[in-house]
Write an enzyme that holds these catalytic residues in place. Structure first.
Site, PDB file in Angstrom:
ATOM      1  N   SER A 128       5.621   2.519   0.830  1.00  0.00           N
ATOM      2  CA  SER A 128       4.675   2.841   1.898  1.00  0.00           C
ATOM      3  C   SER A 128       3.234   2.483   1.567  1.00  0.00           C
ATOM      4  O   SER A 128       2.404   2.381   2.471  1.00  0.00           O
ATOM      5  CB  SER A 128       4.764   4.332   2.248  1.00  0.00           C
ATOM      6  OG  SER A 128       4.233   5.131   1.207  1.00  0.00           O
TER       7      SER A 128
ATOM      8  N   LYS B  25      -0.891   8.715   0.142  1.00  0.00           N
ATOM      9  CA  LYS B  25      -1.382   7.933   1.287  1.00  0.00           C
ATOM     10  C   LYS B  25      -2.886   7.692   1.091  1.00  0.00           C
ATOM     11  O   LYS B  25      -3.496   8.172   0.145  1.00  0.00           O
ATOM     12  CB  LYS B  25      -1.159   8.665   2.614  1.00  0.00           C
ATOM     13  CG  LYS B  25       0.284   9.071   2.907  1.00  0.00           C
ATOM     14  CD  LYS B  25       1.209   7.900   3.139  1.00  0.00           C
ATOM     15  CE  LYS B  25       2.642   8.373   3.404  1.00  0.00           C
ATOM     16  NZ  LYS B  25       3.592   7.235   3.407  1.00  0.00           N
TER      17      LYS B  25
ATOM     18  N   SER C  90       5.607   3.225   6.874  1.00  0.00           N
ATOM     19  CA  SER C  90       4.954   4.397   6.299  1.00  0.00           C
ATOM     20  C   SER C  90       5.059   5.577   7.258  1.00  0.00           C
ATOM     21  O   SER C  90       4.601   5.496   8.405  1.00  0.00           O
ATOM     22  CB  SER C  90       3.476   4.100   6.007  1.00  0.00           C
ATOM     23  OG  SER C  90       2.806   5.264   5.577  1.00  0.00           O
TER      24      SER C  90
END
Length: 266
Positions: A74, A129, A220
Site C-alpha cells: 500500500s 500511511k 490502499s
C-alpha cells in the site's frame, strides 16, 4: 503487536520485582543464615541477568525507536514488501506502553509524514500511511487527484513503474510525483484500475484527527474507505524515518536488497 508489548512489560516488571526483592531482603536473609551469595535461587539468578536487558529493550522500543516490517504494497513505491523500518517514538509525544496513552506532548504530525498507527477498526495491528490532511483541512479525492482546501495538487508523470529488486506487486503502474505542500513524494497509479469502492469524496478533517492515504493509490485501504474516514491522534504510534533492512519473507526468498539499507523515508 499488542501481545508482544504486553509480554515485554510483564517480564520486565516481574524480573525487576524479583531482583529488587532479593537485593533488599532475600540476600540479607541468606547472609544471616550463613549462606553464600552464589547460592541464590535460580529465579533470582535469571531475573538479575535478564532485567537490565529487558528494561533497556522496553525503554528503547517504547520511547526512542521501534522496528516494524512492511507487510503490504500500500505504500509503494516508497516502501516495499519486506522493508524493515524504524519508527521514531517521540516525534509526536511520549506514550505509555500497551495503553498508548500520551503523557508528554512533544509535537504533532506534519503534512506528508509517514506514520504508523493502530486503526480503530483493527486495534491489534499496526498500519502505515501518509498524512495528507491536518485538522481543519478540506480534503477531496476526484479522478485520481487530491484536492487540498479546494486546490488540486500538481502531478508530474515520471514514466512506467519498473519496480525495485524482486518487487512485482504493481505491474503496469505509472510512477508520478505528487506535489503535496511541504513534502513532495512519489506515488503509483494503475491506469484503468479504479480503487476498490471508488474512494472519491470530500471531507473536512475534525480537530484531533488526520486524513491518511497510501502512496499506492489504487491498492490502499485508507481514509477514503473507512467508515469514520479519519485517524484519531491517540492512535498514532510514531513517525517512520528509516529503512534498515529489506528481506521479503522470513527466509528471504528473494534475498536481501542492500540498496535499500539506510534509505530515509520521504
Amino acid at each position: 503487536m499488542v501481545w508482544f508489548e504486553t509480554i515485554l512489560v510483564v517480564l520486565t516488571l516481574l524480573t525487576g520485582v524479583v531482583w529488587l526483592a532479593d537485593k533488599l531482603f532475600l540476600a540479607k536473609r541468606r547472609r544471616a543464615k550463613g549462606g553464600l551469595l552464589d547460592e541464590e535461587p535460580v529465579l533470582v539468578d535469571y531475573s538479575r541477568a535478564f532485567f537490565p536487558v529487558l528494561a533497556v529493550v522496553l525503554v528503547l522500543r517504547s520511547f526512542i525507536a521501534e522496528p516494524y516490517k512492511i507487510p503490504s504494497s500500500s505504500m509503494m513505491p516508497n516502501l516495499l514488501i519486506g522493508d524493515f523500518i524504524l519508527v521514531n517514538k517521540f516525534s509526536y509525544g511520549l506514550r505509555l506502553p500497551i495503553t498508548n496513552q500520551k503523557f508528554l506532548a512533544l509535537g504533532e504530525p506534519a503534512r506528508g509524514d509517514v506514520v504508523v498507527f493502530k486503526p480503530p477498526h483493527d486495534p491489534e495491528n499496526n498500519w502505515i500511511k501518509r498524512v495528507i490532511g491536518l485538522p481543519g483541512d478540506r480534503i477531496g479525492f476526484h479522478g485520481d487527484t487530491v484536492y487540498l482546501n479546494g486546490q488540486p495538487l500538481k502531478y508530474q508523470t515520471l514514466g512506467p513503474y519498473e519496480g525495485t529488486g524482486g518487487t512485482t506487486e504493481a505491474p503496469g503502474a505509472t510512477l508520478l510525483r505528487e506535489d503535496l505542500p511541504g513534502r513532495p513524494h512519489t506515488i503509483l497509479e494503475s491506469v484503468g484500475v479504479p480503487p476498490p469502492g471508488g474512494g472519491e469524496g470530500d471531507w473536512i478533517v475534525p480537530p484531533g484527527r488526520y486524513f491518511v492515504m497510501g502512496d499506492n493509490r489504487d491498492n490502499s485501504l485508507d481514509g477514503r474507505f473507512w467508515d469514520y474516514h479519519f485517524l484519531p491522534e491517540e492512535n498514532l504510534r510514531g513517525k517512520a524515518f528509516l529503512i534498515w533492512l529489506n528481506c521479503e519473507g522470513w527466509v528471504c526468498k528473494n534475498g536481501f536488497d542492500a540498496s535499500r539499507i539506510g534509505n530515509g523515508i520521504e
